[in-house]
Design an enzyme around this catalytic site. Structure first.
Site, PDB file in Angstrom:
ATOM      1  N   GLU A 206     -26.877  18.226  32.639  1.00 29.57           N
ATOM      2  CA  GLU A 206     -27.277  18.411  31.246  1.00 29.57           C
ATOM      3  C   GLU A 206     -27.748  17.073  30.675  1.00 29.57           C
ATOM      4  O   GLU A 206     -27.060  16.070  30.781  1.00 29.57           O
ATOM      5  CB  GLU A 206     -26.085  18.920  30.421  1.00 29.57           C
ATOM      6  CG  GLU A 206     -26.458  19.179  28.974  1.00 29.57           C
ATOM      7  CD  GLU A 206     -25.272  19.640  28.127  1.00 29.57           C
ATOM      8  OE1 GLU A 206     -24.190  19.040  28.209  1.00 29.57           O
ATOM      9  OE2 GLU A 206     -25.436  20.623  27.374  1.00 29.57           O
TER      10      GLU A 206
ATOM     11  N   LYS B 171     -11.655  18.291  13.160  1.00 30.41           N
ATOM     12  CA  LYS B 171     -12.064  16.913  13.464  1.00 30.41           C
ATOM     13  C   LYS B 171     -13.523  16.906  13.907  1.00 30.41           C
ATOM     14  O   LYS B 171     -13.871  17.401  14.972  1.00 30.41           O
ATOM     15  CB  LYS B 171     -11.220  16.281  14.573  1.00 30.41           C
ATOM     16  CG  LYS B 171     -11.530  14.780  14.670  1.00 30.41           C
ATOM     17  CD  LYS B 171     -11.311  14.175  16.024  1.00 30.41           C
ATOM     18  CE  LYS B 171     -12.469  14.242  16.976  1.00 30.41           C
ATOM     19  NZ  LYS B 171     -13.661  13.449  16.610  1.00 30.41           N
TER      20      LYS B 171
ATOM     21  N   CYS C 200     -26.866  22.789  23.064  1.00 26.34           N
ATOM     22  CA  CYS C 200     -26.129  23.249  24.239  1.00 26.34           C
ATOM     23  C   CYS C 200     -26.914  24.351  24.939  1.00 26.34           C
ATOM     24  O   CYS C 200     -26.847  24.492  26.154  1.00 26.34           O
ATOM     25  CB  CYS C 200     -24.762  23.755  23.825  1.00 26.34           C
ATOM     26  SG  CYS C 200     -24.849  24.972  22.518  1.00 26.34           S
TER      27      CYS C 200
ATOM     28  N   GLU D 210     -16.277  25.932  24.132  1.00 28.98           N
ATOM     29  CA  GLU D 210     -17.736  26.149  24.139  1.00 28.98           C
ATOM     30  C   GLU D 210     -18.342  24.851  24.660  1.00 28.98           C
ATOM     31  O   GLU D 210     -18.305  23.837  23.968  1.00 28.98           O
ATOM     32  CB  GLU D 210     -18.258  26.395  22.718  1.00 28.98           C
ATOM     33  CG  GLU D 210     -17.680  27.583  22.013  1.00 28.98           C
ATOM     34  CD  GLU D 210     -18.334  28.884  22.424  1.00 28.98           C
ATOM     35  OE1 GLU D 210     -19.256  28.870  23.261  1.00 28.98           O
ATOM     36  OE2 GLU D 210     -17.900  29.924  21.899  1.00 28.98           O
TER      37      GLU D 210
END
Ligand code: NAP
Ligand code: MG
Length: 493
Positions: A397, A190, A300, A266
Site C-alpha cells: 500500500e 483519539k 484506504c 478497518e
C-alpha cells in the site's frame, strides 16, 4: 451561500483559532502542558501546538466515559431522546461546517472544496443517520415452550475507544462515534497526530449540542503513547480502530495483554480495478484516475492496481494519463484545486521511496513521479505501467497518488491478479457483460465491489474489509453489532 473564493478562505484561515485542549467530561481539559506541533501540509508552517496526552490524560478521559456509562444519563435516556441529541449534534456540526472544513484542509492538506462538500456532508449525515435510527431498533422474542418466555435484547457494550487516521479525520471518527453513541455507549476518541484540531473542535461541539458530560471525550496525542494507553486500558470495553495493518496488529496484542477488549479493525488496502475489453473505456478511465488521485491517493479504498485487458491497455492508460495531467495541484485553500498536499514530509518521503523502488524494479513511468518545487508537500499524480505482480508496487500500500497498471488476458487471470494481495478492502469491475460482472464480484475477495463505478454508496450499506484489511463493518445497521451485546433472558412462567 455564495461560493467562497481563495482569498475568502485565506482570510478565514488567518482568523482561525484552533482548539488546543482535550475535551473530557463535557469540559476543556488542558492536559499536562506537554504539546506537539501540528504542521500545515500546504506550506510546512506550524498551525498550532496540540496537547499531548499520555497515560494520565487517557486515564482521566476513560474514567469520565466509564462514569458516564455506569451512572450517567446517556445510556439511560429513552432512545428517542438519544436520537434527538445526535440530531442536534448533526445540526451543530452543520452550523460549523465552514470552520471544520477549513481546519481539516489546513491540518491534512485536502482541497477545501472536498473537505466542505464531501467530508463535512458525510460527517453530519452520519450523525443524522444514527440519530434517526436510535429509536427504531427492535429486539427479539423467540418462540418458546408454553411455560417460558425468552427475550433477546441488545445492550450497549460500555466504553468505546476510537483511534482513527488523518485522511478523513472526521468521517472516520463519525463512522465509529455515531453508532457507538446511538447504541448508548460512551466514547473516547483519539485522532491521528497529524489531524487533532478538527477532532478537538468536534469534542467541544458535542457538549455545545447538549450531549451530557463524559458521553463523548476527545484526547489528542501520539499513537505509541495515547493510542497504546487506550488499547491497554482495563476500563475500555471496545476498541474501534481505523488505520494501518501494522498498527492494527498492535491493538490485537494490547487486547490480549489487557482485558481482552473487543478490537474492530478497518485497515489498509491495495484494491484492484478491473477493466474488461467491453467496458465503457472513457468512463472507466475517468473512474480509475479519479479513484487513485482523489484525496491525494490517501484513501484506504484507493483503486491502486489498475488491472486492464491487454487489448485495451494502451488506450485506457493513455486516457488515465491525460486525466492525471489535467488535475490542478495547488493550495488546498484554493477552491479550484483538485489535488492538495500530502499529509507531511515523512509521508511524502515514503511515497517517493515507493516511486524509486518502482523505477528500480523496472516499471515504466508514464506520468508524474516528482515532488513540486514549492513549499509544502506536493507530489505529481503518478502512473506506472508494465508493473508485474512480483513488484513491490503491485503488493504494498502506497497511500499516495501512485497508480500501478498490470495487464491480463483472461477473466480467470484478472481474478487471480485481483486476489493476489494480503488485502481485501474493495474492488472495482468495469464491463457491460452482466454475467461477467457477477462472476467477478463473487470471485474477488473484498468487503465492497463496485461495478461500473467506484467509491459510491450510502450510509445504509456496510463498509469494511476481509483478509488483512480488517473485520467488522462501519456504516449501516451492521455497525451496531460492534457496539452492542446480545443478552438472553429466559423466564420460566
Ligand atoms: P496509522 O499510522 O496506523 O495510525 C492510525 C491511528 O493509530 C493514529 O491515531 C495513530 O496515532 C495510531 N497509532 C499509531 N501507532 C500506534 C501504536 N503503536 N499504538 C496505538 N496507536 C497507534 O495510520 P495512518 O498513517 O494514520 O493512516 C493510514 C492508514 O490507515 C493506511 O494504511 C490506510 O489504508 C488506513 N485507513 C484505513 C481505512 C479503512 O476504513 N479501512 C480508512 C482510512 C485509512 P498517531 O497518528 O499519533 O501515530
Ligand atoms: Mg500516524
Amino acid at each position: 451561500m455564495a461560493r467562497l473564493t481563495h482569498q475568502d478562505w485565506l482570510e478565514r484561515a488567518a482568523r482561525l483559532r484552533p482548539v488546543t485542549v482535550h475535551h473530557i467530561d463535557g469540559a476543556d481539559h488542558p492536559g499536562s502542558g506537554e504539546t506537539f506541533p501540528v504542521i500545515a501540509p500546504r506550506d510546512g508552517t506550524v498551525l498550532a501546538q496540540a496537547p499531548r496526552a499520555g497515560q494520565e490524560e487517557v486515564d482521566v478521559a476513560v474514567a469520565a466515559a466509564r462514569r458516564a456509562f455506569d451512572t450517567g444519563p446517556w445510556p439511560r435516556l429513552a432512545p428517542a431522546e438519544r436520537g434527538r441529541a445526535l440530531l442536534r449534534f448533526a445540526d451543530t456540526i452543520e452550523a460549523h461546517r465552514e470552520e471544520l472544513a477549513l481546519t481539516i484542509a489546513l491540518e491534512m492538506g485536502k482541497p477545501i472544496t472536498e473537505a466542505y462538500d464531501i467530508e463535512l456532508r458525510a460527517v453530519a449525515a452520519t450523525f443524522r443517520w444514527y440519530g434517526e435510527m436510535a429509536d427504531k431498533l427492535i429486539d427479539e422474542v423467540p418462540q418458546t415452550p408454553a411455560d417460558a418466555l425468552a427475550l433477546v435484547t441488545r445492550e450497549p457494550v460500555g466504553v468505546v475507544a476510537a483511534v482513527v487516521p488523518w485522511n478523513f479525520p472526521l468521517t472516520m471518527a463519525a463512522w465509529k462515534v455515531a453508532p457507538a453513541l446511538a447504541a448508548g455507549c460512551t466514547v473516547v476518541l483519539k485522532p491521528a497526530e497529524q489531524s487533532p484540531l478538527s477532532a478537538l473542535r468536534l469534542g467541544r461541539l458535542a457538549t455545545e449540542a447538549g450531549l451530557p458530560p463524559g458521553a463523548f471525550n476527545v484526547v489528542a496525542g501520539e499513537g505509541p503513547a495515547a493510542g497504546r494507553a487506550l488499547g491497554l486500558h482495563p476500563d475500555v470495553d471496545v476498541l474501534a480502530f481505523t488505520g494501518s495493518t501494522a498498527v492494527g496488529r498492535h491493538f490485537l496484542r494490547y487486547a490480549a495483554d489487557s482485558n481482552l477488549k473487543r478490537v474492530w479493525l478497518e485497515l489498509g488496502g491495495k484494491s484492484p480495478h478491473i477493466v474488461l475489453p467491453d467496458a465503457d473505456l472513457s468512463a472507466a478511465a475517468a473512474s480509475a484516475a479519479w479513484g487513485i488521485f482523489f484525496n491525494q491517493g490517501e484513501m484506504c479504498t484507493a483503486p491502486s492496481r489498475l488491472l486492464v485487458h491487454t487489448s485495451i491497455a494502451d488506450e485506457l492508460v493513455a486516457a488515465v494519463v491525460e486525466r492525471a495531467r489535467a488535475l490542478r495541484i495547488g493550495d488546498p485553500l484554493d477552491p479550484d484545486t483538485t489535488m492538495g498536499a500530502l499529509v507531511g514530509a515523512a509521508h511524502l518521503a515514503r511515497v517517493e521511496d515507493h516511486i524509486a523502488r518502482a523505477h528500480a524494479a523496472g516499471a515504466r513511468l508514464r506520468t508524474g513521479g516528482a515532488r513540486l518545487d514549492r513549499p509544502g508537500h506536493f507530489l505529481e499524480p503518478t502512473v506506472f505501467d508494465r508493473v508485474t505482480p512480483d513488484m513491490p508496487l503491485a503488493r504494498e500500500e502506497v497511500f499516495g497518488p501512485v497508480l500501478a497498471v498490470l495487464t491480463f488476458d483472461t477473466e480467470d487471470e484478472a481474478v487471480q491478479l485481483a486476489n493476489a494481495t494480503e488485502y481485501g478492502l474493495a474492488a472495482g469491475v468495469w464491463t457491460t457483460d452482466l454475467s461477467a460482472a457477477h462472476r467477478i464480484s463473487r470471485a474477488v475477495r473484498a468487503g465492497t465491489v463496485w461495478v461500473n463505478c467506484y467509491e459510491e454508496g450510502g450510509l445504509n450499506v456496510p463498509f469494511g474489509g476481509v483478509k488483512q484489511s480488517g473485520h467488522g463493518r462501519d456504516k449501516s445497521l451492521h455497525a451496531l453489532d460492534k457496539y452492542t451485546d446480545l443478552k438472553t433472558t429466559w423466564i420460566r412462567l
